[in-house]
Design an enzyme around this catalytic site. Sequence first.
Site, PDB file in Angstrom:
ATOM      1  N   THR A 117       0.845  -1.191   0.000  1.00 54.80           N
ATOM      2  CA  THR A 117       0.000   0.000   0.000  1.00 54.80           C
ATOM      3  C   THR A 117       0.880   1.239   0.000  1.00 54.80           C
ATOM      4  O   THR A 117       2.088   1.172   0.231  1.00 54.80           O
ATOM      5  CB  THR A 117      -0.912   0.028   1.238  1.00 54.80           C
ATOM      6  OG1 THR A 117      -0.092   0.253   2.394  1.00 54.80           O
ATOM      7  CG2 THR A 117      -1.677  -1.260   1.380  1.00 54.80           C
ATOM      8  N   SER A 119       0.895   3.458   2.205  1.00 52.43           N
ATOM      9  CA  SER A 119       1.280   3.838   3.560  1.00 52.43           C
ATOM     10  C   SER A 119       2.240   2.856   4.210  1.00 52.43           C
ATOM     11  O   SER A 119       2.876   3.182   5.195  1.00 52.43           O
ATOM     12  CB  SER A 119       0.033   3.952   4.450  1.00 52.43           C
ATOM     13  OG  SER A 119      -0.636   2.706   4.525  1.00 52.43           O
ATOM     14  N   CYS A 120       2.343   1.642   3.683  1.00 53.40           N
ATOM     15  CA  CYS A 120       3.149   0.623   4.359  1.00 53.40           C
ATOM     16  C   CYS A 120       3.810  -0.292   3.359  1.00 53.40           C
ATOM     17  O   CYS A 120       3.168  -0.824   2.473  1.00 53.40           O
ATOM     18  CB  CYS A 120       2.276  -0.203   5.304  1.00 53.40           C
ATOM     19  SG  CYS A 120       3.183  -1.502   6.160  1.00 53.40           S
ATOM     20  N   GLY A 121       5.121  -0.461   3.508  1.00 51.37           N
ATOM     21  CA  GLY A 121       5.825  -1.353   2.608  1.00 51.37           C
ATOM     22  C   GLY A 121       6.166  -2.673   3.254  1.00 51.37           C
ATOM     23  O   GLY A 121       6.136  -3.715   2.625  1.00 51.37           O
ATOM     24  N   CYS A 123       4.580  -4.087   5.836  1.00 54.21           N
ATOM     25  CA  CYS A 123       3.484  -4.802   6.486  1.00 54.21           C
ATOM     26  C   CYS A 123       3.009  -5.988   5.662  1.00 54.21           C
ATOM     27  O   CYS A 123       2.252  -6.815   6.154  1.00 54.21           O
ATOM     28  CB  CYS A 123       2.318  -3.859   6.760  1.00 54.21           C
ATOM     29  SG  CYS A 123       1.704  -3.000   5.318  1.00 54.21           S
TER      30      CYS A 123
END
Length: 278
Positions: A117, A119-121, A123
């Site tokens: 996503t 916002s997060c790589g 996760c």
Amino acid sequence: MNPVARIQSVRQVSIDAMRDDRLSARQDVVVIEEPLEIRIARAGEFGMGTAISITMRTPGQDVDLAVGFLHGEGIIRSRDDVADVRPCGPTGNIVKVELAPGVELDPARLQRNFYTTSSCGVCGTASLDAVERMMKSPRVDDSLKVQSSLLETLSDRARAGQDVFRETGGLHAACLFDAEGNLTDIREDVGRHNALDKLVGKRLLAGELPLSMSILFLSGRASFELLQKASAAGIPVVAAVGAPSSLAIDLAERTGILLVGFLRGRSFNVYAHRERLQ
């Protein structure tokens, strides 16, 4: 700013804005967020290769993003590892990277991120083993020392280069400064990790890694993944507007990165390698 890049990264939308207790119709400018599929192919392999990641990003500098992502994953190390890289597909939302002959492809490295996503790589990690491998990032050249007075100027200098953020308020920035505090490069993206991948990918393709005399400024928080990408690129100083995570601090300690957080004007915190701050 390049007008073509601007067209790709923003668009106008109709909104209803509340001002002084009244709603009125207005036009607003928002950041574009679209998926990018990154594919890799072995040397001489025909076809579209193998899809290894889909990331939500702001269009623009997609080739740099793909190359920087693969560098952060440890799949490629230098420009010599890339035989060819180009956008493909009917929409241009696919980048295919062809590896040079002799580049080993570790299937285990391909498990870490398939969908990322904005916002997060990290996760999407397939296993905790992948995180452990990332914690073994190489040490950087820690000979660069910086003045606290130089760090205090970075926020204003970075803000001056954030063209799309000024218009939309919707992007993260990764900014590269030289040892004298001159802004040498900047990338903006809806994803903070994408912005850094674009920055590193550009420098890799130019044959300029490691960035051992550079300072990285982050417009948001300093996450573990961003510190891992910085250490892989050989960046010895990371300064962030926001807070670092506990894992980011641990990684900075291990790799020799001077880590600064909450950098706002003349106020900041030093989280790792205070001895390099003058």
